[in-house]
Design an enzyme around this catalytic site. Structure first.
Site, PDB file in Angstrom:
ATOM      1  CB  ALA A 225      55.474 -17.320  34.719  1.00  0.00           C
ATOM      2  N   GLY A 226      53.646 -15.100  33.040  1.00  0.00           N
ATOM      3  CA  GLY A 226      53.696 -14.073  32.003  1.00  0.00           C
ATOM      4  C   GLY A 226      53.369 -12.717  32.586  1.00  0.00           C
TER       5      GLY A 226
ATOM      6  CE  LYS B 254      53.921   4.048  29.416  1.00  0.00           C
ATOM      7  NZ  LYS B 254      52.861   4.890  29.841  1.00  0.00           N
TER       8      LYS B 254
ATOM      9  CG  LEU C  81      57.562   0.617  19.020  1.00  0.00           C
ATOM     10  CD1 LEU C  81      58.088  -0.407  20.022  1.00  0.00           C
ATOM     11  CD2 LEU C  81      57.662   0.046  17.606  1.00  0.00           C
TER      12      LEU C  81
ATOM     13  CG  ASN D 232      54.520   7.026  24.347  1.00  0.00           C
ATOM     14  OD1 ASN D 232      55.126   7.983  23.882  1.00  0.00           O
ATOM     15  ND2 ASN D 232      53.208   6.882  24.251  1.00  0.00           N
TER      16      ASN D 232
ATOM     17  CG  ASN E 178      45.529  -5.657  21.875  1.00  0.00           C
ATOM     18  OD1 ASN E 178      44.735  -4.920  21.276  1.00  0.00           O
ATOM     19  ND2 ASN E 178      45.368  -6.022  23.126  1.00  0.00           N
TER      20      ASN E 178
ATOM     21  CE1 TYR F  61      51.223 -10.920  27.605  1.00  0.00           C
ATOM     22  CE2 TYR F  61      49.631 -10.639  25.824  1.00  0.00           C
ATOM     23  CZ  TYR F  61      50.026 -11.279  26.984  1.00  0.00           C
ATOM     24  OH  TYR F  61      49.244 -12.280  27.528  1.00  0.00           O
TER      25      TYR F  61
ATOM     26  CE  LYS G  14      52.044 -14.275  26.762  1.00  0.00           C
ATOM     27  NZ  LYS G  14      52.255 -15.421  27.671  1.00  0.00           N
TER      28      LYS G  14
ATOM     29  CB  THR H  37      43.075 -13.701  35.478  1.00  0.00           C
ATOM     30  OG1 THR H  37      43.693 -12.803  34.543  1.00  0.00           O
ATOM     31  CG2 THR H  37      42.825 -15.023  34.820  1.00  0.00           C
TER      32      THR H  37
HETATM   33  P1  NAD Z   1      48.538 -13.311  36.412  1.00  0.00           P
HETATM   34  O1  NAD Z   1      49.258 -12.008  36.412  1.00  0.00           O
HETATM   35  O2  NAD Z   1      47.307 -13.434  37.236  1.00  0.00           O
HETATM   36  O3  NAD Z   1      49.548 -14.481  36.842  1.00  0.00           O
HETATM   37  C1  NAD Z   1      50.853 -14.585  36.311  1.00  0.00           C
HETATM   38  C2  NAD Z   1      51.721 -15.359  37.284  1.00  0.00           C
HETATM   39  O4  NAD Z   1      53.044 -15.405  36.767  1.00  0.00           O
HETATM   40  C3  NAD Z   1      51.793 -14.680  38.657  1.00  0.00           C
HETATM   41  O5  NAD Z   1      51.650 -15.650  39.662  1.00  0.00           O
HETATM   42  C4  NAD Z   1      53.178 -14.061  38.658  1.00  0.00           C
HETATM   43  O6  NAD Z   1      53.738 -13.910  39.948  1.00  0.00           O
HETATM   44  C5  NAD Z   1      53.949 -15.081  37.812  1.00  0.00           C
HETATM   45  N1  NAD Z   1      55.177 -14.500  37.283  1.00  0.00           N
HETATM   46  C6  NAD Z   1      55.318 -13.317  36.653  1.00  0.00           C
HETATM   47  N2  NAD Z   1      56.615 -13.073  36.394  1.00  0.00           N
HETATM   48  C7  NAD Z   1      57.313 -14.141  36.862  1.00  0.00           C
HETATM   49  C8  NAD Z   1      58.698 -14.466  36.906  1.00  0.00           C
HETATM   50  N3  NAD Z   1      59.629 -13.635  36.402  1.00  0.00           N
HETATM   51  N4  NAD Z   1      59.066 -15.641  37.474  1.00  0.00           N
HETATM   52  C9  NAD Z   1      58.132 -16.483  37.982  1.00  0.00           C
HETATM   53  N5  NAD Z   1      56.826 -16.216  37.981  1.00  0.00           N
HETATM   54  C10 NAD Z   1      56.406 -15.067  37.421  1.00  0.00           C
HETATM   55  O7  NAD Z   1      48.244 -13.636  34.893  1.00  0.00           O
HETATM   56  P2  NAD Z   1      47.196 -14.666  34.218  1.00  0.00           P
HETATM   57  O8  NAD Z   1      46.088 -13.859  33.685  1.00  0.00           O
HETATM   58  O9  NAD Z   1      46.910 -15.802  35.108  1.00  0.00           O
HETATM   59  O10 NAD Z   1      48.065 -15.133  32.955  1.00  0.00           O
HETATM   60  C11 NAD Z   1      48.771 -16.354  32.917  1.00  0.00           C
HETATM   61  C12 NAD Z   1      49.355 -16.519  31.523  1.00  0.00           C
HETATM   62  O11 NAD Z   1      48.321 -16.470  30.540  1.00  0.00           O
HETATM   63  C13 NAD Z   1      50.343 -15.426  31.130  1.00  0.00           C
HETATM   64  O12 NAD Z   1      51.386 -15.984  30.355  1.00  0.00           O
HETATM   65  C14 NAD Z   1      49.516 -14.494  30.269  1.00  0.00           C
HETATM   66  O13 NAD Z   1      50.297 -13.753  29.374  1.00  0.00           O
HETATM   67  C15 NAD Z   1      48.624 -15.500  29.559  1.00  0.00           C
HETATM   68  N6  NAD Z   1      47.379 -14.911  29.032  1.00  0.00           N
HETATM   69  C16 NAD Z   1      46.420 -14.432  29.882  1.00  0.00           C
HETATM   70  C17 NAD Z   1      45.248 -13.914  29.344  1.00  0.00           C
HETATM   71  C18 NAD Z   1      44.129 -13.405  30.204  1.00  0.00           C
HETATM   72  O14 NAD Z   1      43.095 -12.983  29.657  1.00  0.00           O
HETATM   73  N7  NAD Z   1      44.217 -13.442  31.532  1.00  0.00           N
HETATM   74  C19 NAD Z   1      45.081 -13.844  27.958  1.00  0.00           C
HETATM   75  C20 NAD Z   1      46.089 -14.326  27.147  1.00  0.00           C
HETATM   76  C21 NAD Z   1      47.223 -14.874  27.683  1.00  0.00           C
END
Ligand code: NAD
Length: 445
Positions: free
Chosen positions: A288-289, A294, A296, A298, A346, A352, A356, A386
């Protein structure tokens, strides 16, 4: 969410435009499908070192055809070079002697794996120099090989010679389609050996894996791949995503827990559910993430705190609670989901990227203290297609997708496959690693 540019480059007009303007032409990546052989073709082995024998045994055990002497005119799926015998800069020429004649004999989406010794665990200064040099070699070859092929380096600690199989299964197969230019480390664990797997098609059969954020995106795919490998998945997500979470879990015969992982009592509630329903879990995947971008200048405090809370504090608190209560089984796995932003930084993502990078710190901190065969690792995804990346403005998204050695974005399944490799019962030597699933993005290290 699809990659329209990649589709365009496969059309007759697109091919013409790409050729004349010298634009990137992404090769469609081959991904593993259930029932397919792990490696569809033959791998050439080379080099001389302490891994030669274990390498061939591991390949044979995995059913991967391998030869030490290549046949002229044949095309190969992969190359594995045992570089552990290289003890001086002078001897590095053996890399050139092995690889150069074979580079034009590879299929597309081929796999190259270099095996070395952890530089800090070498016997002489010359050996340390040579082993460190392998990183530059691997990363450069990854950037130039093209055709959807990958190049990775596995540092094998003295004493970890017999632990190669699960890592070779990942890096030689289409499961590592979007993982290139990585350096991973197999440590001599000296701990509990993983049990034998009864059914290699379902290595996680009989185990339970917690996956947070499992209702969509990368988390949903992680849940599906772990289910494919035999695990029962306990999916966790927020109340707003409850119906999607339940639908995914129904499909994969999983279990669900609807809660916000930042809630004060979330670690206890997860622990309670695990204890009462399963006794212990084999794995926890902190997927989950959120982003709240923004600059810094702001950045309001709530944007800062919510990101650190979900991405870093929750994985830290949940891991500690489960470990302290003894709810992570022997040979258990804890997996963090970092990001290349946490490595390279970034614009607009100080919150973020801090969260991470903190996930990598959590891996370092926990990997050193866990025992009983438990491992702690993370994946650092690059640009994965995604809903999270669909929200990125067009131009930034286009640059993000192309600025990697594969000239394309990855798929959630690419991240899921890397996690499945960490979870494999044979991966007990894979501890404390952060592997980027980024198609070898040009940003950062
Ligand atoms: P997404 O937004 O599609 O899915 C994230 C999921 O986490 C959602 O189902 C959301 O409801 C859940 N979530 C958020 N806050 C929560 C909370 N407080 N409690 C429980 N669940 C919670 O994102 P994604 O693209 O599938 O990303 C998944 C992970 O991969 C994240 O940690 C993201 O930071 C990391 N990531 C993604 C990418 C990318 O390109 N998509 C790149 C680097 C890292």
């Amino acid at each position: 969410m699809s990659d329209r540019y990649q589709f365009f480059t496969s059309t007759p007009i697109g091919k013409l435009v790409v050729k004349n303007l010298g634009l990137p032409a992404p090769t469609p990546l081959v991904r593993w499908t259930e029932g397919a052989p792990l490696v569809d073709g033959t791998v050439v082995t080379g080099g001389r070192g302490r891994l030669g024998k274990s390498l061939v045994v591991a390949l044979d055990d995995l059913g991967i055809a391998n030869v030490a002497v290549p046949t002229t005119g044949e095309r190969y799926r992969g190359l594995v070079f045992d570089a552990t015998g290289l003890t001086s800069a002078e001897e590095l020429v053996e890399l050139q002697r092995f690889f150069t004649p074979l580079m034009r004999s590879l299929t597309s989406c081929a796999r190259v794996v270099v095996l070395g010794t952890v530089p800090e665990q070498t016997d002489s200064a010359g050996e340390r120099v040579a082993q460190r040099a392998l990183e530059g070699f691997t990363r450069s070859l990854g950037k130039e090989i093209g055709h959807g092929s990958t190049v990775n380096l596995v540092h094998v600690a003295p004493g970890a010679e017999e632990t190669l199989a699960s890592t070779l299964a990942f890096f030689l197969s289409p499961k590592s389609a979007y993982v290139s230019g990585q350096v991973v480390r197999l440590g001599a664990t000296g701990t509990t050996e993983a049990g034998t797997v009864a059914d290699p098609a379902r290595p996680l059969a009989g185990t339970v894996a917690v996956v947070t954020g499992a209702s969509r995106g990368i988390g949903e795919q992680i849940a599906r791949v772990l289910h494919r490998d035999g695990a029962k998945v306990l999916g966790v997500d927020v109340p707003q995503a409850a119906s999607e979470l339940q639908a995914v879990m129904r499909e994969i015969e999983g279990d669900h827990l609807v809660l916000d992982i930042t809630a004060k009592d979330a670690p206890q509630r997860i622990a309670q559910h695990v204890k009462n329903t399963y006794g212990q879990v084999a794995a926890v995947v902190h997927n989950a993430g959120i982003t709240r971008d923004k600059k810094l200048a702001n950045m309001a405090e709530d944007r800062w705190s919510s990101v650190i809370g979900v991405n870093l504090m929750a994985p830290e608190r949940i891991s500690r609670e489960l470990l302290e209560q003894g709810l992570v089984a022997q040979n258990g796995r804890i997996v963090g989901v970092s990001s290349i932003a946490g490595i390279a930084g970034n614009v607009g993502q100080t919150n973020y990227a801090a969260s991470k990078a903190g996930v990598i710190g959590l891996v370092d901190a926990l990997a050193d203290v866990v025992d009983n065969g438990v491992t702690v690792n993370a994946v650092a995804p690059g640009f994965i297609i995604t809903q999270m990346t669909a929200a990125v403005p067009f131009a930034t998204r286009e640059v993000g997708q192309r600025m990697n050695a594969m000239s394309q974005g990855g798929l959630p399944v690419d991240v899921a496959e890397a996690i499945a490799w960490y979870l494999s019962p044979g991966s007990t030597a894979v501890n404390g690693n952060v592997v980027r699933v980024c198609g070898q993005m040009m940003l950062g290290a």
